[in-house]
Write a protein that holds these residues in place. Structure first.
Motif, PDB file in Angstrom:
ATOM      1  N   ARG A  28     -13.699   1.453  -4.000  1.00 41.58           N
ATOM      2  CA  ARG A  28     -13.028   0.503  -4.988  1.00 41.58           C
ATOM      3  C   ARG A  28     -11.613   0.714  -4.145  1.00 41.58           C
ATOM      4  NH1 ARG A  28     -12.966   0.156 -10.613  1.00 41.58           N
ATOM      5  NH2 ARG A  28     -14.204   2.530 -11.272  1.00 41.58           N
ATOM      6  N   LEU A  29     -11.235   2.612  -4.884  1.00 41.43           N
ATOM      7  CA  LEU A  29      -9.705   2.668  -4.433  1.00 41.43           C
ATOM      8  C   LEU A  29      -9.096   1.909  -3.088  1.00 41.43           C
ATOM      9  CD1 LEU A  29      -6.869   4.112  -4.953  1.00 41.43           C
ATOM     10  CD2 LEU A  29      -8.254   6.272  -4.440  1.00 41.43           C
ATOM     11  N   LYS A  72      -3.933  15.061 -10.082  1.00 44.55           N
ATOM     12  CA  LYS A  72      -3.613  15.741 -11.462  1.00 44.55           C
ATOM     13  C   LYS A  72      -2.524  14.437 -12.054  1.00 44.55           C
ATOM     14  CE  LYS A  72      -3.930  20.053 -10.168  1.00 44.55           C
ATOM     15  NZ  LYS A  72      -3.614  19.524  -8.373  1.00 44.55           N
ATOM     16  N   SER A  73      -2.237  15.095 -10.868  1.00 41.65           N
ATOM     17  CA  SER A  73      -0.017  14.790 -11.051  1.00 41.65           C
ATOM     18  C   SER A  73      -0.206  13.225 -11.383  1.00 41.65           C
ATOM     19  CB  SER A  73       0.515  14.926 -10.303  1.00 41.65           C
ATOM     20  OG  SER A  73       0.962  16.223 -10.330  1.00 41.65           O
ATOM     21  N   ARG A  74      -1.372  11.920 -10.613  1.00 35.02           N
ATOM     22  CA  ARG A  74      -1.347  10.916 -10.921  1.00 35.02           C
ATOM     23  C   ARG A  74      -1.763  10.913 -12.433  1.00 35.02           C
ATOM     24  NH1 ARG A  74      -0.174   6.150 -11.571  1.00 35.02           N
ATOM     25  NH2 ARG A  74      -0.993   4.591 -10.416  1.00 35.02           N
ATOM     26  N   LEU A  75      -2.857  11.547 -12.520  1.00 39.72           N
ATOM     27  CA  LEU A  75      -3.310  10.677 -14.216  1.00 39.72           C
ATOM     28  C   LEU A  75      -2.523  10.680 -14.843  1.00 39.72           C
ATOM     29  CD1 LEU A  75      -6.171  10.431 -15.449  1.00 39.72           C
ATOM     30  CD2 LEU A  75      -6.924  13.147 -15.649  1.00 39.72           C
ATOM     31  N   ALA A  76      -1.950  12.405 -15.035  1.00 37.85           N
ATOM     32  CA  ALA A  76      -0.887  12.627 -16.045  1.00 37.85           C
ATOM     33  C   ALA A  76       0.410  11.946 -16.396  1.00 37.85           C
ATOM     34  CB  ALA A  76      -0.833  14.346 -15.852  1.00 37.85           C
ATOM     35  N   SER A  77       0.300  11.194 -15.218  1.00 41.68           N
ATOM     36  CA  SER A  77       1.784   9.606 -15.051  1.00 41.68           C
ATOM     37  C   SER A  77       1.209   8.909 -15.668  1.00 41.68           C
ATOM     38  CB  SER A  77       2.470  10.666 -13.871  1.00 41.68           C
ATOM     39  OG  SER A  77       1.289   9.676 -12.618  1.00 41.68           O
ATOM     40  N   ALA A  78      -0.241   8.814 -15.437  1.00 39.09           N
ATOM     41  CA  ALA A  78      -0.425   7.339 -15.747  1.00 39.09           C
ATOM     42  C   ALA A  78      -0.814   6.915 -17.209  1.00 39.09           C
ATOM     43  CB  ALA A  78      -1.745   6.736 -15.267  1.00 39.09           C
ATOM     44  N   ALA A  79      -1.120   9.043 -17.941  1.00 33.70           N
ATOM     45  CA  ALA A  79      -1.556   8.401 -18.955  1.00 33.70           C
ATOM     46  C   ALA A  79      -0.042   8.539 -20.108  1.00 33.70           C
ATOM     47  CB  ALA A  79      -2.351   9.774 -20.155  1.00 33.70           C
ATOM     48  N   MET A  92       0.508  -1.301   0.326  1.00 31.29           N
ATOM     49  CA  MET A  92       0.133  -0.265   0.143  1.00 31.29           C
ATOM     50  C   MET A  92       0.728   1.655   0.033  1.00 31.29           C
ATOM     51  SD  MET A  92      -3.255   0.728   2.824  1.00 31.29           S
ATOM     52  CE  MET A  92      -1.386   2.141   3.337  1.00 31.29           C
ATOM     53  N   ASP A  93       1.956   1.643   0.251  1.00 29.34           N
ATOM     54  CA  ASP A  93       3.172   2.015   0.405  1.00 29.34           C
ATOM     55  C   ASP A  93       3.463   2.454  -1.197  1.00 29.34           C
ATOM     56  OD1 ASP A  93       2.430   2.701   3.493  1.00 29.34           O
ATOM     57  OD2 ASP A  93       4.135   1.148   4.024  1.00 29.34           O
ATOM     58  N   GLY A  94       3.766   1.717  -1.776  1.00 28.76           N
ATOM     59  CA  GLY A  94       3.098   2.428  -2.885  1.00 28.76           C
ATOM     60  C   GLY A  94       3.066   3.175  -3.546  1.00 28.76           C
ATOM     61  N   VAL A  95       3.272   3.084  -5.631  1.00 30.99           N
ATOM     62  CA  VAL A  95       1.813   4.004  -5.856  1.00 30.99           C
ATOM     63  C   VAL A  95       0.499   3.309  -5.405  1.00 30.99           C
ATOM     64  CG1 VAL A  95       1.893   4.871  -8.509  1.00 30.99           C
ATOM     65  CG2 VAL A  95       4.179   4.514  -7.814  1.00 30.99           C
ATOM     66  N   PRO A 106      -3.715   2.535  -7.217  1.00 28.53           N
ATOM     67  CA  PRO A 106      -3.633   2.346  -8.409  1.00 28.53           C
ATOM     68  C   PRO A 106      -4.685   3.370  -8.548  1.00 28.53           C
ATOM     69  CG  PRO A 106      -4.614   1.310  -6.380  1.00 28.53           C
ATOM     70  CD  PRO A 106      -3.825   1.760  -5.703  1.00 28.53           C
ATOM     71  N   LEU A 107      -4.808   4.182  -9.805  1.00 32.86           N
ATOM     72  CA  LEU A 107      -5.522   4.534 -10.938  1.00 32.86           C
ATOM     73  C   LEU A 107      -6.480   4.066 -10.829  1.00 32.86           C
ATOM     74  CD1 LEU A 107      -5.217   7.756 -11.407  1.00 32.86           C
ATOM     75  CD2 LEU A 107      -5.818   7.454 -13.921  1.00 32.86           C
ATOM     76  N   THR A 108      -7.939   5.139  -9.948  1.00 34.13           N
ATOM     77  CA  THR A 108      -9.203   4.657  -9.999  1.00 34.13           C
ATOM     78  C   THR A 108     -10.174   5.711  -9.690  1.00 34.13           C
ATOM     79  OG1 THR A 108      -8.446   2.651  -8.201  1.00 34.13           O
ATOM     80  CG2 THR A 108     -10.920   2.874  -8.439  1.00 34.13           C
ATOM     81  N   GLY A 109     -11.174   5.298 -10.809  1.00 32.61           N
ATOM     82  CA  GLY A 109     -12.166   5.933 -11.363  1.00 32.61           C
ATOM     83  C   GLY A 109     -11.864   7.581 -12.462  1.00 32.61           C
ATOM     84  N   ARG A 110     -11.041   7.168 -13.037  1.00 37.93           N
ATOM     85  CA  ARG A 110     -10.590   7.971 -13.904  1.00 37.93           C
ATOM     86  C   ARG A 110     -10.399   7.987 -15.501  1.00 37.93           C
ATOM     87  NH1 ARG A 110     -11.351  12.162 -11.285  1.00 37.93           N
ATOM     88  NH2 ARG A 110      -9.846  12.691  -9.164  1.00 37.93           N
ATOM     89  N   ASP A 111     -11.145   6.418 -15.763  1.00 41.02           N
ATOM     90  CA  ASP A 111     -10.745   6.094 -16.480  1.00 41.02           C
ATOM     91  C   ASP A 111     -11.555   7.001 -18.042  1.00 41.02           C
ATOM     92  OD1 ASP A 111     -10.694   3.285 -15.888  1.00 41.02           O
ATOM     93  OD2 ASP A 111     -12.741   2.418 -15.867  1.00 41.02           O
ATOM     94  N   GLU A 112     -12.567   6.746 -17.550  1.00 39.47           N
ATOM     95  CA  GLU A 112     -12.971   8.604 -18.975  1.00 39.47           C
ATOM     96  C   GLU A 112     -12.186   9.510 -19.026  1.00 39.47           C
ATOM     97  OE1 GLU A 112     -15.577  10.239 -21.544  1.00 39.47           O
ATOM     98  OE2 GLU A 112     -15.618   8.532 -20.982  1.00 39.47           O
ATOM     99  N   GLU A 113     -11.417  10.219 -18.244  1.00 39.91           N
ATOM    100  CA  GLU A 113      -9.942  11.398 -17.822  1.00 39.91           C
ATOM    101  C   GLU A 113      -8.805  10.468 -18.899  1.00 39.91           C
ATOM    102  OE1 GLU A 113     -12.111  10.530 -15.388  1.00 39.91           O
ATOM    103  OE2 GLU A 113     -12.460  12.068 -14.697  1.00 39.91           O
ATOM    104  N   LEU A 114      -8.955   9.346 -18.830  1.00 38.57           N
ATOM    105  CA  LEU A 114      -7.340   9.135 -19.177  1.00 38.57           C
ATOM    106  C   LEU A 114      -7.398   8.480 -21.031  1.00 38.57           C
ATOM    107  CD1 LEU A 114      -6.364   5.866 -16.604  1.00 38.57           C
ATOM    108  CD2 LEU A 114      -4.912   7.866 -17.424  1.00 38.57           C
ATOM    109  N   ARG A 115      -8.923   8.423 -21.836  1.00 41.59           N
ATOM    110  CA  ARG A 115      -9.251   8.156 -22.439  1.00 41.59           C
ATOM    111  C   ARG A 115      -9.275   9.551 -23.395  1.00 41.59           C
ATOM    112  NH1 ARG A 115     -12.701   3.935 -20.385  1.00 41.59           N
ATOM    113  NH2 ARG A 115     -14.474   5.447 -19.984  1.00 41.59           N
ATOM    114  N   ARG A 116     -10.367  10.819 -22.557  1.00 44.57           N
ATOM    115  CA  ARG A 116      -9.699  11.895 -23.222  1.00 44.57           C
ATOM    116  C   ARG A 116      -8.436  12.358 -23.573  1.00 44.57           C
ATOM    117  NH1 ARG A 116     -14.008  16.077 -20.355  1.00 44.57           N
ATOM    118  NH2 ARG A 116     -12.904  17.320 -21.811  1.00 44.57           N
ATOM    119  N   ILE A 117      -7.510  11.837 -22.463  1.00 48.59           N
ATOM    120  CA  ILE A 117      -6.181  12.787 -22.826  1.00 48.59           C
ATOM    121  C   ILE A 117      -5.802  12.091 -23.828  1.00 48.59           C
ATOM    122  CG2 ILE A 117      -3.866  12.503 -21.885  1.00 48.59           C
ATOM    123  CD1 ILE A 117      -4.762  12.976 -19.544  1.00 48.59           C
ATOM    124  N   TRP A 118      -5.694  10.013 -23.899  1.00 48.78           N
ATOM    125  CA  TRP A 118      -5.237   9.628 -24.955  1.00 48.78           C
ATOM    126  C   TRP A 118      -5.623  10.005 -26.516  1.00 48.78           C
ATOM    127  CZ3 TRP A 118      -6.353   4.912 -22.018  1.00 48.78           C
ATOM    128  CH2 TRP A 118      -5.603   4.656 -20.988  1.00 48.78           C
TER     129      TRP A 118
END
Length: 850
Positions: A170-171, A40-47, A1-4, A6-18
């Motif tokens: 979920r997260l 914001k940073s977590r979403l951007a880095s995942a994208a 749990m102390d690592g990164v 998971p990105l949860t609940g941001r599927d739509e935002e990821l698709r929009r960035i891609w």
């Protein structure tokens, strides 16, 4: 749990960035805007991590310190020797876009870029040299150039909101690698409002502190949140610099939100309120024509309270309480808030306010809060009404001994006749239920009835009917006593007490049809009578039990669901009782894991406090049944040992004996299980509890007893509902060795919702078909049993185990197999079963257990 996380609940935002980066549109990138900590940073880095497979990614983190330097964010690409700013920008852009792959430049916190770095972004975007992914803190002013880029359509803007409740749950489950209790997930969301940064710090902190723990495989949070220095520093940074005036606005809201805008401005100043509102630190909403002001995030209040001057906060509470006292309390919650402010302020106690607050908190089922007001105001010293109120509070927090001591300390000579009558009722009720001593309650009742002030007391007459029921005497005694009460003009409490007695009597005797009209009227009284409100759980519980006995499991679930929606997540005993109701329905439908999760926790809590003793006994019985249905005979046997000592009630003796039968069955001691089930049925029949007798004979049939059909056929004329017909069919199938009848009984059990019985009947049909060499029918029935058991994971009954045997065993061999698997030696097995060691060895040999 102390690592990164998971990105949860941001599927739509990821698709929009891609899509913005890889699409064929005119846009050159995306701007992700949102408050601090929303991810914001977590979403951007995942994208960009995904984009890096086909693009050359340049990741840039803008900082306040780098902002003081020209091109500080792009320092690693900027040549040191060049002095001409435009040449430096040209060189930086060339370095950024070098290579064969298309380039993506990602800038975190674009609002912290210096002017020349902003120009670099502008040139990259407008000239189409690279695609960009930018993050922007929405509460900070963005550079004009960046604003122009998204307004002119060069950048797609994504406004990132905090996580929703379901995404937060979920997260949490993913981060903690296990399910999270819904109440815990809701608490964490309410406190962090879906801010992932706050959530992560809080979860790590509470887990390390031992307040967030895995309880029977499910994560639960207990205790009050503590804001760690790290989390406080993060939040204080978001609040920014505060003047004394603006800090006071936040502190008032921290101790008493929501506050009417007019009141808040009078306590502080309109200018200060306007200032914190313009900075996004508070929210204003219109409520019934007034403006309600709240902090924009709950953790702002936690930080201000934990880091503020305690004496100053006490003074502020006093001022706010005084200001609110000049206005009428619009809601019960407003009254409680005002009373709590005074309680925690520098003002002297207000007995009248604390009495009203105690009654209000108790009516809202918040017994711990009611106890704070009752203790602080010493309300039991204020007269009989205050003492009675304090008594109910102590009962509701599980301190029945203290509640009874309070009653005994009252000076009867100082009471009116009506008050003496009520005192008698309270004493009898406490002895009967909370202290679990119905015999002493009956003695107390006999003494009270001859007192002159109790002449024609409808409450005492009601208790006489109730004691007839709980002591397990024949239902007609309780019904006759109850009818006498109904013929008078009973008080609200007397009516509800009598209804409870009759619901037990009719439910246990199998007359479910007579239960519903009683509970309907009693529930209506409970909703309007403060005297009767404490009895609500009993009415609901015994109503559900009557429906279950009859086989109306869907109706039972509906009653339970309505009550849960009303009382779920309430503190004190009522929340525990609600969870117990829930587990009862789960158990009856075969949801063993869900039932065990609640029952294990409830059983631990019942051991440490004094609650309604019948609920304590029922909880233990349900826990034994759930463990036995799962095949955990060892633990079920441990819990059975003190069951008789724990149970003081005659009407529960049959249920306790049945629990022993199931515990024996879980240990594969089938002969003993059948003997105990028959004994339980005989106890029930002797009391006229034909509905309870039905459940006992059903269990005997599930264990394989072939002798129950005759009595069950008789019970079809004595017991209401569909269950009795399913059980009779089951028993007749065993007696006549008819697999088709067993298969039909299984289908009927499933129709009423008793999945455990449906599984057992189908498994027994499969075993019988196999013995008769009807292999196709055997496979069908056994497969059906396995499907039913698989739908409700964890089900492991004797009938199911027997159906799964590849080499059929005798009953004695099964018992020995079960005891061997639990670690018993041959000598111990012989002593337990009353056979010789040589006999045990012989059975082990034939069962291939060497």
């Amino acid at each position: 749990m102390d690592g990164v996380w998971p990105l949860t609940g941001r599927d739509e935002e990821l698709r929009r960035i891609w899509a913005a980066i890889e699409g064929s549109g005119d846009g050159s990138g995306v701007l992700v805007a949102g408050g601090a900590g929303v991810g914001k940073s977590r979403l951007a880095s995942a994208a960009v991590a995904v984009l890096a497979k086909r693009h050359a990614v340049r990741w840039v983190t803008a900082t306040a310190s780098a902002r003081t330097l020209p091109l500080g964010a792009f320092a690693q690409w900027a040549p040191i020797s060049q002095a001409d700013p435009m040449m430096v920008i040209h060189t930086v852009i060339k370095a950024l876009t070098a290579g064969d792959k298309p380039v993506v430049v990602a800038v975190d916190d674009v609002h912290l870029l210096d002017d020349l770095s902003v120009v670099v972004i502008q040139q990259l975007v407008q000239r189409g040299l690279a695609k960009v992914v930018l993050t922007l803190r929405s509460t900070e002013p963005a550079p004009d150039t960046i604003t122009t880029l998204w307004k002119d359509g060069f950048l797609n803007r994504i406004d990132l909101d905090p996580l929703r409740k379901n995404d937060t749950e979920r997260l949490l489950s993913q981060a903690l690698a296990g399910p999270v209790a819904p109440a815990t997930a809701a608490e964490l969301w309410n406190l962090t409002r879906g801010n992932v940064l706050f959530l992560r710090h809080l979860v790590c902190q509470e887990r390390d502190a031992g307040r967030l723990v895995s309880d029977v495989g499910t994560w639960r949070w207990s205790g009050e949140p503590v804001v760690s220095p790290t989390l406080a520093k993060l939040i204080t940074g978001q609040l920014g610099s505060l003047t004394d005036d603006t800090a006071e606005v936040l502190d008032y809201l921290a101790i008493g939100e929501p506050i009417d805008g007019t009141v808040l401005e009078a306590l502080t100043s309109p200018h200060a309120v306007k200032e914190v509102h313009s900075r996004g630190l508070i929210d204003m909403t219109s409520e019934n024509g007034d403006i309600a002001v709240r902090l924009s995030h709950p953790l702002y209040g936690e930080v201000r309270r934990s880091t503020g001057n305690l004496l100053q906060l006490r003074r502020l509470r006093g001022r706010l309480a005084t200001a609110l006292s000049t206005r009428a309390d619009p809601t019960p919650a407003a009254l409680l808030r005002r009373a709590l402010l005074r309680l925690e302020s520098d003002l002297p106690p207000d007995l009248g306010l604390y009495l009203a607050a105690t009654a209000t908190a108790l009516r809202l089922h918040d017994a711990p809060l009611a106890l704070r007001f009752a203790d602080a105001g010493h309300i039991s010293d204020s007269g009989f009404q205050g003492a009675m109120l304090h008594y109910w509070v102590l009962n509701n927090v599980g301190r029945a001994q203290d509640a009874f001591a309070l009653l005994e300390a009252l000076d009867q000579n100082a009471l009116t006749l009506e008050e003496q009558r009520r005192l008698s009722v309270m004493r009898v009720g406490t002895l009967c239920w909370s202290l679990g001593d119905p015999e002493r309650a009956r003695q107390e009742l006999a003494i009270a009835k001859v007192a002159p002030y109790n002449h024609e007391s409808s409450e005492l007459a009601a208790f006489e009917a109730l004691l007839e029921s709980v002591q397990g005497r024949r239902p007609d005694h309780a019904i006759a006593a109850g009818n006498v009460v109904f013929q008078t003009a009973p008080s609200d409490m007397a009516f509800v007490l009598t209804s409870c007695a009759l619901v037990i009597a009719h439910g246990y005797s199998g007359n479910a049809a007579k239960v519903f009209p009683l509970t309907k009227r009693a529930s209506a009284l409970v909703a309007t009578s403060s005297d009767a409100s404490a009895l609500e759980y009993g009415i609901v519980y015994f109503h559900i039990e009557a429906m279950f006995i009859a086989g109306y499991l869907q109706a039972a679930e509906q009653v339970m669901t309505q009550f849960v929606e009303y009382a779920a997540n309430t503190p004190g005993t009522i929340g525990l009782f609600v969870s117990l109701l829930h587990s009862y329905v789960d158990l009856s439908q075969g949801h063993l894991n869900a039932a065990l999760e609640v029952l294990n926790r409830a059983d631990r809590e019942f051991r440490t406090t004094t609650y309604d003793r019948s609920a304590v006994v029922s909880c233990r019985v349900y826990l034994i049944l759930a463990l036995s249905h799962r095949g955990d005979g060892k633990r079920a046997a441990e819990l059975v040992r003190d069951l008789d000592t724990l149970n003081p009630y005659g009407f529960l003796r049959s249920a306790c004996t049945l629990a022993k039968a199931w515990a024996a069955a879980a240990q594969q001691m089938i002969a003993e299980a059948i003997r105990l089930a028959r004994k339980a049925a005989a106890i029930a029949a002797d009391r006229g509890h034909f509905g309870q007798e039905l459940l006992c004979l059903q269990a005997a049939s599930q264990f394989g007893d072939h002798t129950t059909a005759h009595r069950l056929n008789e019970l079809t004329d004595l017991v209401d509902g569909p269950r009795v017909h399913a059980v009779a069919l089951h028993a007749n199938g065993l007696t006549s060795v008819d697999g088709e009848k067993l298969a039909e009984a299984s289908r009927r059990y499933e129709e009423i919702g008793d999945i455990v019985a449906a599984t057992d009947a189908s498994a027994q049909a499969g075993t019988l078909f196999r013995e008769q060499q009807h292999h196709g029918s055997a496979l069908t029935a056994i497969d059906r049993a396995r499907t039913l058991a698989g739908t409700h994971r964890g089900l492991n009954t004797p009938a199911l185990r027997q159906a799964g045997e590849t080499t059929p065993l005798t009953r004695r061999q099964r018992e020995i197999v079960a005891l061997v698997s639990q670690g018993f030696t041959n000598k111990e097995i012989a002593e337990r079963l009353g056979v010789s060691i040589r006999t045990v060895e012989g059975h082990r040999y034939h069962a291939r257990l060497r």
